[in-house]
Design a protein around this motif. Structure first.
Motif, short mmCIF file in Angstrom:
data_model
loop_
_atom_site.label_atom_id
_atom_site.label_comp_id
_atom_site.label_asym_id
_atom_site.label_seq_id
_atom_site.Cartn_x
_atom_site.Cartn_y
_atom_site.Cartn_z
N UNK A 19 -16.20 -2.73 -12.91
CA UNK A 19 -15.47 -1.49 -12.64
C UNK A 19 -14.78 -2.17 -11.50
N UNK A 20 -15.57 -2.39 -10.33
CA UNK A 20 -14.95 -3.10 -9.15
C UNK A 20 -13.92 -4.19 -9.63
N UNK A 21 -14.26 -5.00 -10.18
CA UNK A 21 -13.28 -6.37 -10.61
C UNK A 21 -12.19 -5.74 -11.26
N UNK A 22 -12.29 -4.92 -12.12
CA UNK A 22 -10.92 -4.33 -12.81
C UNK A 22 -10.26 -3.79 -11.97
N UNK A 23 -10.58 -2.79 -11.11
CA UNK A 23 -9.87 -2.05 -10.19
C UNK A 23 -9.19 -2.95 -9.22
N UNK A 24 -9.97 -4.16 -8.95
CA UNK A 24 -9.30 -5.11 -8.02
C UNK A 24 -8.30 -5.75 -8.71
N UNK A 25 -8.51 -6.23 -9.83
CA UNK A 25 -7.24 -7.05 -10.67
C UNK A 25 -6.22 -6.15 -10.85
N UNK A 26 -6.25 -4.76 -11.13
CA UNK A 26 -5.10 -3.83 -11.17
C UNK A 26 -4.20 -3.92 -9.95
N UNK A 27 -4.99 -3.90 -8.78
CA UNK A 27 -4.47 -3.81 -7.44
C UNK A 27 -3.63 -5.05 -7.33
N UNK A 28 -4.38 -6.31 -7.54
CA UNK A 28 -3.41 -7.75 -7.31
C UNK A 28 -2.18 -7.62 -8.42
N UNK A 29 -2.29 -7.13 -9.51
CA UNK A 29 -0.77 -6.86 -10.30
C UNK A 29 0.10 -5.95 -9.65
N UNK A 30 -0.45 -4.86 -9.09
CA UNK A 30 0.44 -3.78 -8.46
C UNK A 30 1.18 -4.32 -7.29
N UNK A 31 0.29 -5.31 -6.46
CA UNK A 31 0.80 -6.11 -5.47
C UNK A 31 1.86 -6.77 -5.62
N UNK A 32 1.75 -7.69 -6.59
CA UNK A 32 2.81 -8.55 -7.01
C UNK A 32 3.95 -7.90 -7.68
#
Length: 356
Positions: A19-32
């Motif tokens: 769950x933590x990794x998925x949230x972090x990946x979503x943040x990466x794509x939103x930052x990009x």
């Protein structure tokens, strides 16, 4: 959302990590996405929504324990930081590698749809990264080659004359002369190479003005089809294109088909400046210990160590950008540089002792 199931021993910890990794990946794509516009922004936001959908799966498994989830893996947090600060093609390349390492195929609690999603996400990110690679490939190639050549050639030169037993001042002057000569040669060579390649591309590109004379041609569709066949089309496709052009001889002129090729090649002046600057920077590294007054054997030891570190950094950068393992590319770069330096140092020892 699926019904909450009783966790097996050890599952809760894994679910929290997922769950933590998925949230972090979503943040990466939103930052990009925040640093992009148009279609790329929409694609990145779509990836973020998909990762959030995966996060919802793990949230449903955790139930009330979902609120106790910490942060994602360190590499994902670093990736999010890079995306926020830079948003470069390197971040997309790292994200591509992250997607390729998805553990969902072997995770009994992940659905096959989630595993398939991650495989598709890798291809989406690969396509986005390819655009960035195309934009920077010309200048990046010149920069990497320039820095690598400067590091290897000048270290080899410095070690060669050092092995010959010359004075430190002579080593310094030799290294600086090699730096200047090599940088000028690299810059001039890169300029000529890129300009020549662009001229070849331009010479092979169909002239858009040729469309204007179609209504006045004394040819039939069969003869006009020869043009398309000469460009590599099949006989049927060439005939179809010729018939269409004669029926409507003045269509809108499309964008130049070689635009992407020219973008990949880059401009001659930009490549020359990049190559000159990076060669000079790379070539100065082995000279630096002698420039600050170090003497043998410490000057040579420090020069070798600095060049080895720089070679590994350039190799890792190439690996990241190309989507290959950074460590293997770094070690390959180091091995090549060490081999060249070892040979010239050995020759310096041989001829130095012979001359003595």
């Amino acid at each position: 959302m699926q019904d909450h199931v009783a966790p097996r021993p050890g599952s809760v910890r894994r679910w929290r990590r997922r769950l933590a990794d998925e949230r972090q990946e979503a943040q990466v794509y939103r930052e990009l996405a925040a640093r992009r516009t148009g279609e790329e922004r929409e694609v990145l936001l779509g990836l973020a929504e998909a990762e959030e959908r995966h996060a919802a799966h793990w949230e449903s498994l955790l139930g009330e324990q979902a609120g106790q989830v910490g942060r994602g893996q360190l590499r994902m947090r670093l990736l999010a930081l890079l995306a926020r600060r830079f948003g470069s093609v390197f971040v997309l390349a790292l994200a591509q590698r992250a997607e390729s390492r998805s553990p969902y195929w072997d995770d009994v609690d992940a659905t096959k749809a989630m595993a398939a999603d991650e495989r598709i996400h890798e291809e989406v990110v690969r396509a986005l990264a390819a655009r960035g690679r195309a934009r920077v490939s010309g200048t990046f190639r010149a920069a990497v080659f320039g820095a690598n050549d400067g590091l290897v050639s000048n270290l080899a030169l410095v070690l060669g004359v050092t092995g010959g037993g010359v004075a430190p001042r002579t080593v310094l002057l030799t290294g600086l002369a090699g730096l200047l000569a090599g940088a000028l040669s690299m810059g001039a060579g890169e300029f000529i190479s890129v300009r020549s390649q662009r001229e070849l591309l331009a010479a092979s590109t169909p002239d858009p003005r040729a469309r204007a004379v179609v209504p006045y041609l004394d040819v039939d569709a069969n003869e006009l089809a020869l043009v398309y066949r000469a460009r590599g089309m099949s006989e049927q496709e060439a005939q179809r294109r010729a018939d269409a052009l004669l029926s409507d001889p003045k269509p809108a002129v499309p964008a130049r088909p070689d635009a992407e090729d020219h973008e990949i090649v880059g401009t001659g002046m930009r490549a020359a400046v990049s190559s000159f600057a990076f060669f000079a920077c790379g070539a100065f590294v082995p000279v630096l210990p002698f420039a600050v007054g170090l003497v043998e054997p410490w000057a040579m030891i420090v020069a070798v160590a600095l060049v080895g570190l720089a070679l590994m950094l350039t190799g890792a950068a190439v690996g990241v950008l190309s989507g290959a393992p950074p460590l293997s590319r770094a070690l390959r770069q180091l091995a090549i540089g060490a081999g060249a330096a070892g040979v010239t140092y050995g020759l310096g020892l041989l001829f130095g002792s012979t001359g003595g």
